[in-house]
Design a protein around this motif. Structure first.
Motif, PDB file in Angstrom:
ATOM      1  N   ARG B 100     -15.357  -7.529   9.442  1.00 21.10           N
ATOM      2  CA  ARG B 100     -16.107  -7.814   8.215  1.00 21.10           C
ATOM      3  C   ARG B 100     -16.550  -6.496   7.586  1.00 21.10           C
ATOM      4  N   GLN B 101     -17.099  -5.595   8.407  1.00 20.35           N
ATOM      5  CA  GLN B 101     -17.520  -4.280   7.885  1.00 20.35           C
ATOM      6  C   GLN B 101     -16.335  -3.539   7.285  1.00 20.35           C
ATOM      7  N   ASP B 102     -15.185  -3.640   7.950  1.00 18.14           N
ATOM      8  CA  ASP B 102     -14.008  -2.893   7.501  1.00 18.14           C
ATOM      9  C   ASP B 102     -13.565  -3.294   6.094  1.00 18.14           C
ATOM     10  N   LEU B 103     -13.888  -4.524   5.678  1.00 18.04           N
ATOM     11  CA  LEU B 103     -13.560  -4.920   4.309  1.00 18.04           C
ATOM     12  C   LEU B 103     -14.229  -3.952   3.335  1.00 18.04           C
ATOM     13  N   LEU B 104     -15.447  -3.550   3.649  1.00 21.07           N
ATOM     14  CA  LEU B 104     -16.133  -2.602   2.776  1.00 21.07           C
ATOM     15  C   LEU B 104     -15.826  -1.161   3.175  1.00 21.07           C
ATOM     16  N   ARG B 105     -15.721  -0.930   4.482  1.00 20.99           N
ATOM     17  CA  ARG B 105     -15.480   0.422   4.966  1.00 20.99           C
ATOM     18  C   ARG B 105     -14.147   0.966   4.453  1.00 20.99           C
ATOM     19  N   TYR B 112     -14.463   7.784  -0.842  1.00 17.57           N
ATOM     20  CA  TYR B 112     -15.537   8.714  -0.502  1.00 17.57           C
ATOM     21  C   TYR B 112     -15.316   9.537   0.764  1.00 17.57           C
ATOM     22  N   THR B 113     -14.132   9.462   1.378  1.00 20.23           N
ATOM     23  CA  THR B 113     -13.903  10.309   2.558  1.00 20.23           C
ATOM     24  C   THR B 113     -12.604  11.093   2.384  1.00 20.23           C
ATOM     25  N   PHE B 114     -12.558  12.270   3.002  1.00 20.47           N
ATOM     26  CA  PHE B 114     -11.373  13.128   2.923  1.00 20.47           C
ATOM     27  C   PHE B 114     -10.138  12.409   3.467  1.00 20.47           C
ATOM     28  N   ALA B 115     -10.288  11.869   4.683  1.00 17.43           N
ATOM     29  CA  ALA B 115      -9.142  11.218   5.325  1.00 17.43           C
ATOM     30  C   ALA B 115      -8.636  10.046   4.486  1.00 17.43           C
ATOM     31  N   GLY B 116      -9.561   9.262   3.949  1.00 20.50           N
ATOM     32  CA  GLY B 116      -9.169   8.078   3.188  1.00 20.50           C
ATOM     33  C   GLY B 116      -8.537   8.409   1.850  1.00 20.50           C
ATOM     34  N   LYS B 117      -8.983   9.512   1.226  1.00 15.10           N
ATOM     35  CA  LYS B 117      -8.421   9.911  -0.066  1.00 15.10           C
ATOM     36  C   LYS B 117      -6.990  10.403   0.085  1.00 15.10           C
ATOM     37  N   TYR B 118      -6.751  11.208   1.126  1.00 18.87           N
ATOM     38  CA  TYR B 118      -5.449  11.859   1.248  1.00 18.87           C
ATOM     39  C   TYR B 118      -4.517  11.201   2.255  1.00 18.87           C
ATOM     40  N   PHE B 119      -5.061  10.469   3.206  1.00 23.27           N
ATOM     41  CA  PHE B 119      -4.211   9.781   4.188  1.00 23.27           C
ATOM     42  C   PHE B 119      -4.644   8.323   4.349  1.00 23.27           C
ATOM     43  N   PRO B 120      -4.624   7.566   3.254  1.00 21.86           N
ATOM     44  CA  PRO B 120      -5.149   6.201   3.346  1.00 21.86           C
ATOM     45  C   PRO B 120      -4.408   5.348   4.390  1.00 21.86           C
ATOM     46  N   TRP B 121      -3.115   5.556   4.538  1.00 19.45           N
ATOM     47  CA  TRP B 121      -2.320   4.751   5.476  1.00 19.45           C
ATOM     48  C   TRP B 121      -2.728   5.008   6.926  1.00 19.45           C
ATOM     49  N   LEU B 122      -3.284   6.200   7.150  1.00 13.65           N
ATOM     50  CA  LEU B 122      -3.644   6.595   8.507  1.00 13.65           C
ATOM     51  C   LEU B 122      -4.922   5.899   8.974  1.00 13.65           C
ATOM     52  N   VAL B 123      -5.898   5.801   8.085  1.00 12.22           N
ATOM     53  CA  VAL B 123      -7.215   5.302   8.479  1.00 12.22           C
ATOM     54  C   VAL B 123      -7.514   3.919   7.891  1.00 12.22           C
ATOM     55  N   GLY B 124      -6.494   3.284   7.328  1.00  8.84           N
ATOM     56  CA  GLY B 124      -6.698   1.944   6.778  1.00  8.84           C
ATOM     57  C   GLY B 124      -7.604   1.935   5.565  1.00  8.84           C
ATOM     58  N   ALA B 125      -7.487   2.966   4.693  1.00  5.68           N
ATOM     59  CA  ALA B 125      -8.297   2.978   3.468  1.00  5.68           C
ATOM     60  C   ALA B 125      -7.614   2.135   2.393  1.00  5.68           C
ATOM     61  N   LYS B 126      -8.417   1.395   1.606  1.00  7.34           N
ATOM     62  CA  LYS B 126      -7.827   0.485   0.612  1.00  7.34           C
ATOM     63  C   LYS B 126      -8.514   0.614  -0.736  1.00  7.34           C
TER      64      LYS B 126
END
Lengths: 245, 508
Positions: B100-105, B112-126
């Motif tokens: 549930r948290q991950d829906l927002l995370r 808002y995070t370095f990893a998510g901006k540049y490697f979204p596939w790696l950290v599950g950023a959406k």
């Protein structure tokens, strides 16, 4: 010599990223307001009580113990093993070696196995338990792979005679980094892999979930005193709502 | 009874295997544009809403340290995955707290995070998309903000904080929940969640006085707007007429009567509930609570006592001192204006259970336990009382005091299994703004773990009375108990038991 230079640069860069990154994060957490009292109750009603609650969380993983004995034992093996291993490694950075570091040497070796065992167990859960499989992303797997590789390469160097490294030369290199007096680094592949992975870990620390290490101290559900009725708790932005009336 | 299956009760609580999408269809009705406006929110989704949502999320992480730390800290260890009653009751993996948290995370990471901006596939950023918003609307309305997961998280990550933030972001783009937002609107217009106007309130209370007189022969008063009364009682408006809540109100009245405490209700602040918390809006939570400050100042009371209500007690105990200065220890003019008026010998606010408990300790009440001899009682710890507040002067008093009050009023008391009470308590399934008919399926399924524990004491000890100190729990159980083959009137107030046991006319 060129490999020594590359690794020297890598270590300086990684240390800078780790330290600067953590300082940035910690300052950011510390400066972000906490507008409401939200300790998970029952919570301690004094600051000393909170200090003990936090101490229990970071030493014996109290909440995790309540939650799941498998994750608790595996996680604790890994973390406690890692602490001993890190302390054992101080001998590569100190001359003369501190007495207590000498004292924990024998335990530090077993701790390496405990750390690897804990990590392997935690990784197994990511495949075997359907709920944990569902929540694991690629980075969660890679983080475990990274830590396991660091532990494994370290253990291989200790226990496989062919992969022993020249510890004296390595220590000279590390002390050289500390005193800005570059010394040659032994060029055994296993050592270079081990160090390369450590450098990687240092660099991803402040941009990954490893932030749980500083973060836990800033968690309001764990670090707040339960005294809402006795003391008025007001953040700056919330106070502005009052003065605008 | 409905087009879904009530979960089966088994020999012991099972952790189900995940069933993807099992509850994806569950969504509450949306608030109409005119009701959104009352709360300061846009009426409906407009072009460019994605940017507004992302910006709002960034604003919230800079205003709430907890939110930021919780979003960064999670290591996906899985400790929380089997702790949510909605997961246990539905097996939908998005009802696992971390998922549930991950829906927002995942959205936070993307922007808002370095990893998510540049490697979204790696950290599950959406990205923030309509599809994501639909998932948020569905699953952040399947969280009752009960904080059970936060007890078990090694970092204390509280999904309640995340779901409050998600609801605030949704409100900021015009996607509000009808139930919560229309109720808050009613408080602003009329003063309580039920929309019960002053005249109706006064009539109801007069009727209540007559009923109690018929029943006991004693003139127990239920005063409204009595300036100069010692105690201002703030209670959930459901206590004024809903069953079994009203028995609790009668109980409070009898306790005040026997103890000789001069008390009053307020028509201006005739509601303890504060749905501003459910939607995560500090401003609305404060605005709802302000009526209580105003009433306390107007009526010049010395004490403020809160009736049986779970989330209201959280807001009162944990937030009132912050929001409106009801408490002690304030050194600013705003807080002092009220705190100098309040009697420092009593906690402010005080829970009605604390008040009754203290009176019992002092011997100020005459209770005849045998009056409740046909009741075999168990107690449901309400989540917000258990995990977000306290009673008395020691940690965990919120577990001890209500049980002591019950045991002083009944001869037969049996606790449910230890892993389902105290801080481990399971939510009734209807908290956090889900107590609406359009969410009946998730309410019934989410009640499964509590019903499992209840069944055990019913079979072992013939328990026939489920006592609670929360208006939402009481309403929820009245609706849900029949799905699990229990009579709906099995649920009752703790002060309903006190009301039966108290011997009026024996003390002056």
């Amino acid at each position: 010599m060129s490999i020594s230079v590359i690794f020297a640069v890598l270590f300086y860069t990684a240390t800078f990223i780790l330290v600067a990154g953590l300082i940035y994060r910690i300052r950011d957490y510390a400066r972000t307001p906490v507008p409401l009292k939200i300790p998970t109750t029952p919570a301690p009603i004094t600051r000393t009580g909170v200090a003990f609650r936090m101490l229990r969380e970071i030493t014996v993983f109290e909440s995790l113990f309540k939650s799941n004995k498998w994750i608790w034992i595996l996680g604790w093996l890994f973390h406690f093993g890692m602490v001993l291993v890190l302390l054992r490694h101080l001998r590569y950075f100190t001359q003369p070696v501190w007495a207590w570091v000498d004292l924990i040497q024998p335990f530090g070796i077993y701790a390496g196995f405990a750390m690897a065992a804990g990590l392997l167990g935690l990784w197994a859960r990511r495949f075997l338990v359907d709920r944990v499989r569902y929540i694991s992303s690629l980075s969660d797997h890679l983080m475990l792979l990274l830590l396991i590789s660091i532990a494994t390469t370290g253990l291989l160097m200790s226990y496989i005679p062919e992969w022993h490294t020249d510890i004296v030369a390595l220590k000279a290199f590390m002390l050289g980094l500390l005193y800005f007096d570059l010394q040659p680094l032994p060029e055994e592949p296993m050592l270079l892999i081990h160090l390369g992975l450590v450098v990687t870990l240092m660099m991803v620390f402040p941009i990954s979930k490893l932030l749980h290490a500083p973060g836990v101290f800033f968690s309001p559900t764990r670090n707040q005193v339960d005294n809402a009725r006795e003391k008025r708790h007001l953040s700056a932005w919330a106070a502005k709502l009052e003065s605008s009336e | 009874m409905a087009d879904f299956e009530t979960p089966a009760l088994t020999e012991f609580q099972l952790v189900p295997h995940i069933k993807k999408g099992a509850m994806a269809h569950s969504q509450p009705y949306m608030a109409k544009p005119e009701f959104q406006g009352d709360l300061g929110f846009p009426g409906e989704l407009e072009d460019g809403w994605e940017d507004v949502a992302v910006k709002k999320l960034g604003e919230l992480t800079s205003k709430y340290r907890g939110l930021k730390v919780f979003l960064d800290c999670c290591v996906k260890c899985g400790a929380c995955t089997d702790k949510c009653h909605y997961y246990l009751g539905t097996a939908d993996p998005l009802n696992m707290p971390v998922a549930r948290q991950d829906l927002l995370r995942s959205v936070y990471r993307r922007y808002y995070t370095f990893a998510g901006k540049y490697f979204p596939w790696l950290v599950g950023a959406k990205k923030m998309t309509k599809d994501m918003l639909d998932k948020w609307y569905s699953y952040f309305h399947q969280c009752s903000q009960c904080r059970r997961c936060s007890v078990f998280c090694p970092y204390g990550i509280d999904t309640a904080e995340i779901s409050m933030a998600a609801r605030e972001v949704m409100d900021a783009v015009g996607v509000g929940q009808k139930y919560c937002n229309e109720i808050i609107g009613k408080v602003y217009k009329i003063g309580n969640n039920l929309g019960l106007p002053e005249k109706a309130l006064v009539n109801t209370l007069e009727g209540l006085e007559e009923d109690v007189k018929d029943d006991t022969g004693i003139d127990v008063k239920f005063p409204v707007d009595q300036e100069g009364a010692e105690v201002l009682l703030i209670t959930p408006s459901a206590d004024f007429f809903a069953e079994p809540h009203i028995d609790g109100l009668i109980g409070y009245g009898k306790v005040f009567h026997q103890a000789g405490i001069n008390w009053t209700l307020s028509s201006h602040a005739s509601e303890a509930g504060n749905f501003g918390m459910f939607i995560g809006s500090y401003e609305n939570m404060r605005r709802v609570a302000l009526r209580i400050r105003e009433a306390a100042l107007d009526l010049k009371v010395k004490r403020i006592v809160v009736g049986e209500c779970g989330h209201a007690w959280r807001v009162a105990y944990s937030f009132w001192n912050t929001l409106i200065g009801v408490g002690h220890g304030g050194d600013d003019p705003y807080a002092k204006a009220l705190q100098q008026q309040l009697d420092p010998n009593y906690p402010a606010p005080q829970h009605i259970i604390e008040l009754t408990y203290d009176l019992i300790q002092k011997g100020a009440l005459t209770l005849d336990k045998s009056a409740n001899d046909d009741q075999r009682v168990t107690f449901h710890d309400s989540c917000n009382v258990a995990r977000a507040s306290r009673m008395g002067n020691m940690p965990g008093g919120q577990f001890v005091l209500p049980r002591e009050v019950i045991k002083s009023s009944v001869n037969h008391f049996f606790d449910m299994a230890p892993e389902t009470i105290h801080e481990n308590t399971f939510c009734c399934g209807g908290g956090g703004g889900l107590l609406t008919d359009d969410l009946m399926e998730i309410r019934v399924k989410g009640a499964q773990p509590r019903m499992q524990a209840l069944m055990d004491v019913v079979q072992e000890h013939d328990v026939n009375y489920l006592a609670a100190i929360c208006a939402i729990c009481k309403s929820q159980f009245s609706k849900v108990l029949p799905y699990y083959n229990h009579p709906m009137n099995m649920i009752g107030s703790v002060h309903g038991l006190v009301s039966n046991a108290i011997q009026l006319g024996t003390k002056q």
